[in-house]
Design an enzyme around this catalytic site. Structure first.
Site, PDB file in Angstrom:
ATOM      1  N   VAL A  14      38.029  39.510  50.254  1.00  0.00           N
ATOM      2  CA  VAL A  14      37.389  38.779  51.482  1.00  0.00           C
ATOM      3  C   VAL A  14      38.325  38.398  52.604  1.00  0.00           C
ATOM      4  O   VAL A  14      37.912  38.792  53.768  1.00  0.00           O
ATOM      5  CB  VAL A  14      36.171  37.945  50.825  1.00  0.00           C
ATOM      6  CG1 VAL A  14      35.415  37.613  52.041  1.00  0.00           C
ATOM      7  CG2 VAL A  14      35.357  38.657  49.887  1.00  0.00           C
ATOM      8  N   ALA A  43      46.141  30.179  53.415  1.00  0.00           N
ATOM      9  CA  ALA A  43      46.885  29.501  52.092  1.00  0.00           C
ATOM     10  C   ALA A  43      46.577  30.721  51.229  1.00  0.00           C
ATOM     11  O   ALA A  43      45.306  31.288  50.947  1.00  0.00           O
ATOM     12  CB  ALA A  43      46.049  28.234  51.620  1.00  0.00           C
ATOM     13  N   VAL A 132      25.478  34.786  48.713  1.00  0.00           N
ATOM     14  CA  VAL A 132      24.449  35.769  47.808  1.00  0.00           C
ATOM     15  C   VAL A 132      24.350  36.860  48.778  1.00  0.00           C
ATOM     16  O   VAL A 132      24.113  36.629  50.062  1.00  0.00           O
ATOM     17  CB  VAL A 132      23.142  34.611  48.100  1.00  0.00           C
ATOM     18  CG1 VAL A 132      22.115  35.607  47.298  1.00  0.00           C
ATOM     19  CG2 VAL A 132      23.312  33.448  47.450  1.00  0.00           C
ATOM     20  N   GLY A 187      36.490  50.153  39.204  1.00  0.00           N
ATOM     21  CA  GLY A 187      36.729  48.686  40.054  1.00  0.00           C
ATOM     22  C   GLY A 187      35.665  47.924  40.493  1.00  0.00           C
ATOM     23  O   GLY A 187      35.642  46.923  41.043  1.00  0.00           O
ATOM     24  N   GLU A 190      34.946  43.700  36.385  1.00  0.00           N
ATOM     25  CA  GLU A 190      36.218  43.074  35.919  1.00  0.00           C
ATOM     26  C   GLU A 190      36.730  43.454  34.530  1.00  0.00           C
ATOM     27  O   GLU A 190      35.912  43.810  33.715  1.00  0.00           O
ATOM     28  CB  GLU A 190      36.032  41.506  35.924  1.00  0.00           C
ATOM     29  CG  GLU A 190      35.553  40.957  37.062  1.00  0.00           C
ATOM     30  CD  GLU A 190      36.793  40.809  38.115  1.00  0.00           C
ATOM     31  OE1 GLU A 190      37.778  40.440  38.153  1.00  0.00           O
ATOM     32  OE2 GLU A 190      36.262  40.724  39.631  1.00  0.00           O
ATOM     33  N   LYS A 205      23.582  32.716  42.193  1.00  0.00           N
ATOM     34  CA  LYS A 205      22.855  33.067  43.302  1.00  0.00           C
ATOM     35  C   LYS A 205      21.409  32.699  43.167  1.00  0.00           C
ATOM     36  O   LYS A 205      20.665  32.410  44.192  1.00  0.00           O
ATOM     37  CB  LYS A 205      22.872  34.630  43.562  1.00  0.00           C
ATOM     38  CG  LYS A 205      24.477  34.968  43.605  1.00  0.00           C
ATOM     39  CD  LYS A 205      24.629  36.457  43.597  1.00  0.00           C
ATOM     40  CE  LYS A 205      26.218  36.917  43.899  1.00  0.00           C
ATOM     41  NZ  LYS A 205      26.678  38.204  43.856  1.00  0.00           N
ATOM     42  N   GLY A 302      31.989  43.806  48.246  1.00  0.00           N
ATOM     43  CA  GLY A 302      33.074  44.519  48.642  1.00  0.00           C
ATOM     44  C   GLY A 302      33.619  43.761  49.997  1.00  0.00           C
ATOM     45  O   GLY A 302      32.808  43.035  50.743  1.00  0.00           O
TER      46      GLY A 302
HETATM   47  P1  NAP Z   1      40.280  37.535  45.485  1.00  0.00           P
HETATM   48  O1  NAP Z   1      40.457  38.831  45.972  1.00  0.00           O
HETATM   49  O2  NAP Z   1      40.786  36.915  44.120  1.00  0.00           O
HETATM   50  O3  NAP Z   1      41.078  36.418  46.425  1.00  0.00           O
HETATM   51  C1  NAP Z   1      41.236  35.112  46.267  1.00  0.00           C
HETATM   52  C2  NAP Z   1      42.320  34.466  47.188  1.00  0.00           C
HETATM   53  O4  NAP Z   1      42.594  33.273  47.228  1.00  0.00           O
HETATM   54  C3  NAP Z   1      43.833  35.321  46.941  1.00  0.00           C
HETATM   55  O5  NAP Z   1      44.412  35.550  48.341  1.00  0.00           O
HETATM   56  C4  NAP Z   1      44.689  34.260  46.391  1.00  0.00           C
HETATM   57  O6  NAP Z   1      46.043  34.184  46.522  1.00  0.00           O
HETATM   58  C5  NAP Z   1      43.762  32.931  46.887  1.00  0.00           C
HETATM   59  N1  NAP Z   1      43.909  31.791  46.127  1.00  0.00           N
HETATM   60  C6  NAP Z   1      43.480  31.642  44.902  1.00  0.00           C
HETATM   61  N2  NAP Z   1      43.669  30.567  44.459  1.00  0.00           N
HETATM   62  C7  NAP Z   1      44.442  29.978  45.216  1.00  0.00           C
HETATM   63  C8  NAP Z   1      45.179  28.720  44.996  1.00  0.00           C
HETATM   64  N3  NAP Z   1      44.949  27.499  44.234  1.00  0.00           N
HETATM   65  N4  NAP Z   1      45.806  28.304  46.263  1.00  0.00           N
HETATM   66  C9  NAP Z   1      46.096  29.161  47.332  1.00  0.00           C
HETATM   67  N5  NAP Z   1      45.542  30.200  47.341  1.00  0.00           N
HETATM   68  C10 NAP Z   1      44.655  30.693  46.392  1.00  0.00           C
HETATM   69  O7  NAP Z   1      38.723  36.932  45.652  1.00  0.00           O
HETATM   70  P2  NAP Z   1      37.662  37.278  46.740  1.00  0.00           P
HETATM   71  O8  NAP Z   1      37.042  38.623  45.982  1.00  0.00           O
HETATM   72  O9  NAP Z   1      38.149  37.739  47.917  1.00  0.00           O
HETATM   73  O10 NAP Z   1      36.607  36.568  46.567  1.00  0.00           O
HETATM   74  C11 NAP Z   1      36.606  35.191  47.429  1.00  0.00           C
HETATM   75  C12 NAP Z   1      35.375  34.408  47.405  1.00  0.00           C
HETATM   76  O11 NAP Z   1      34.381  35.489  48.030  1.00  0.00           O
HETATM   77  C13 NAP Z   1      34.834  34.059  45.857  1.00  0.00           C
HETATM   78  O12 NAP Z   1      34.301  32.910  46.137  1.00  0.00           O
HETATM   79  C14 NAP Z   1      33.883  35.153  45.727  1.00  0.00           C
HETATM   80  O13 NAP Z   1      32.781  34.673  44.762  1.00  0.00           O
HETATM   81  C15 NAP Z   1      33.364  35.359  47.094  1.00  0.00           C
HETATM   82  N6  NAP Z   1      32.685  36.642  47.228  1.00  0.00           N
HETATM   83  C16 NAP Z   1      33.285  37.786  46.987  1.00  0.00           C
HETATM   84  C17 NAP Z   1      32.720  39.159  47.367  1.00  0.00           C
HETATM   85  C18 NAP Z   1      33.483  40.505  46.952  1.00  0.00           C
HETATM   86  O14 NAP Z   1      32.963  41.320  47.257  1.00  0.00           O
HETATM   87  N7  NAP Z   1      34.800  40.281  46.374  1.00  0.00           N
HETATM   88  C19 NAP Z   1      31.578  39.291  47.636  1.00  0.00           C
HETATM   89  C20 NAP Z   1      30.621  38.074  48.129  1.00  0.00           C
HETATM   90  C21 NAP Z   1      31.535  36.692  47.732  1.00  0.00           C
HETATM   91  P3  NAP Z   1      46.855  35.243  46.203  1.00  0.00           P
HETATM   92  O15 NAP Z   1      46.347  36.731  47.072  1.00  0.00           O
HETATM   93  O16 NAP Z   1      48.205  35.089  46.573  1.00  0.00           O
HETATM   94  O17 NAP Z   1      46.649  35.723  44.614  1.00  0.00           O
END
Ligand code: NAP
Length: 427
Positions: A14, A43, A132, A187, A190, A205, A302
């Site tokens: 995201v 970060a 959500v 994909g 998980e 949610k 996504g």
């Molecule tokens: P993600 O791909 O796992 O990305 C997480 C990011 O946070 C990565 O860049 C990671 O760094 C960084 N990170 C994690 N822990 C950290 C820490 N302690 N210090 C510094 N950086 C840290 O997750 P995502 O899918 O983008 O999801 C992010 C949020 O959006 C979550 O709350 C998720 O529930 C929500 N969300 C996601 C989606 C979706 O479709 N993916 C949809 C709706 C809501 P690195 O890159 O170096 O590992």
């Protein structure tokens, strides 16, 4: 035109999509919002990793607190996920007088009160549209556009992974295990799929939706939860024959001042608008006193769709920083009782493996009768060793249904209670 500095905590699926969108649509955003949004600091866990984002390497750090504290960061955008350290970073942002945008359902569903108290105490914005329904505008329509409405019930397909699995099972006859393996390969699921298939993601949610709809704090632990792992190919086939599809639904209802919030697989009439929500799509169906039925449909996950919701929130916050005003804060002002699942009324589907001999049906029907559960329809599938009795009940108290199932399990003529699913005939 004023430029507002955004601090990204996280640049994963995201976060990276947000950075790209802010860059690619910068002029459109400026034209619409009357301000520019610029990623001032980012970060991540590993700042050395190459990333496909239009942000210079000098802006990356492994220290998220440095982003929160950076004077160039006026709004903190939390996209790292999880509760810790996200919670303390969001609180630190508020302590520094900085508004927050987050997509983190887990954080909000478990610590919403603390975060909103901190935001409201300082008159700061906390936006969470993406938490959500990903890219579906839902939170702000519910909180703002429907502020004059009374919502009676929300029914959502809020987890794309489980909806994809159930769609493949329904339409292509896959088993749960095969559909899950395919979702993992593509994909959508998980390696550890429990957050999705056990209903944890949908429960978080559901808690957020119930809190907003009914103006009372509901946390993830208040939501009754059953996943889809026990839904069998037989259940899906029986459902289809009866004119239903099986969906994992998040249901939040207000009845007699009490909130019922639950996530479980449900047999939904094939003609219901939610039954047409296929594959990884999400939809939320809202029943209001005056507006009637509304449905919000789209991509619930996504990077790109979710980023549009996050950027919409950043624009709102940016406008408040530039022109004044603030978002509607916490609206959970009421104390409402959470109704235990045993006190709910539903219709049920039961599939029993039984001994195939005369008198069995009467013996089983007597158990239903003893607990006041009225049978709407029954039929036998197969004969001999494969004999199954399939029941659909009229609306009954969940506690009574559970007592019925318990007693059925003890009957010599019942070899196995293979499934119990709720049936939604009246929505
Ligand atoms: P993600 O791909 O796992 O990305 C997480 C990011 O946070 C990565 O860049 C990671 O760094 C960084 N990170 C994690 N822990 C950290 C820490 N302690 N210090 C510094 N950086 C840290 O997750 P995502 O899918 O983008 O999801 C992010 C949020 O959006 C979550 O709350 C998720 O529930 C929500 N969300 C996601 C989606 C979706 O479709 N993916 C949809 C709706 C809501 P690195 O890159 O170096 O590992």
């Amino acid at each position: 035109m004023r430029t507002v500095g955004v601090g990204l905590l996280g640049c994963g699926t995201v976060g990276a999509a947000v950075a790209r969108l802010l860059h690619a649509h910068a002029d459109d955003i400026a034209m619409r919002a009357g301000l520019r949004l610029e990623v001032a600091r980012v970060a991540v866990r590993d700042p050395g990793r190459p990333r496909d984002v239009p942000v210079g390497p000098d802006r990356f750090t492994a220290d998220p607190m440095a982003v929160v504290a950076d004077p160039a960061v006026e709004v903190v955008c939390e996209l790292m996920g999880g509760v810790d350290p996200a919670r303390s970073l969001v609180l630190a942002a508020f302590e520094r007088g900085k508004p927050v945008v987050t997509a983190n359902k887990e954080l909000l569903a478990n610590h919403g009160r603390e975060l909103f108290d901190a935001a409201d105490g300082r008159g700061l914005d906390l936006y969470f549209e993406a938490a959500v329904g990903g890219g579906i505008p839902l939170i702000r329509p519910l909180k703002g556009s429907l502020a004059g409405e009374r919502v009676a019930r929300i029914i959502g397909i809020v987890n794309g992974t489980t909806n994809l699995i159930l769609t493949r099972m329904s339409e292509d006859g896959l088993s749960f295990a095969d559909a899950l393996a395919e979702a993992q390969r593509l994909g959508y699921a998980e390696a550890d799929p429990s957050a999705d298939v056990d209903g944890h993601d949908a429960a978080a949610k559901c808690a957020i939706l119930a809190s907003i709809a009914f103006n009372a704090r509901v946390v993830a632990g208040d939501v009754y939860r059953e996943g889809i792992a026990s839904v069998s190919a037989d259940d899906i086939a029986f459902a289809a024959r009866l004119g239903y599809v099986v969906k994992l639904l998040a249901i939040a209802e207000l009845e007699d001042g009490e909130i019922a919030a639950r996530v479980h697989p449900t047999m939904l009439p094939a003609a219901h608008p939610l039954a047409a929500v296929r594959g990884p799509f999400n939809a939320v169906f809202v029943q209001g006193e005056r507006a009637g039925e509304l449905m919000f449909y789209g991509r619930g996950a996504g990077g790109e769709p979710t980023a549009t919701a996050v950027v919409g929130d950043l624009v709102a916050v940016g406008r408040h920083l530039v022109h004044g005003g603030r978002a509607m804060g916490c609206t959970c002002r009421l104390e409402r009782r959470i109704r235990p699942i045993e006190a709910n009324h539903d219709q049920y589907y039961l599939a029993l493996e039984v001994v195939d001999r005369p008198g069995v049906l009467a013996e089983i029907a007597a158990v239903f009768g003893r607990h006041g559960v009225s049978i709407k329809s029954v039929w036998q599938e197969g004969t001999g060793e494969d004999a199954q009795l399939v029941f659909v009940t009229h609306r009954a108290l969940e506690g009574a249904l559970r007592a019925t199932v318990e007693e059925l399990r003890g009957l010599a003529v019942v070899e196995e209670v293979r499934s119990v699913l709720r049936v939604a005939d009246e929505w």
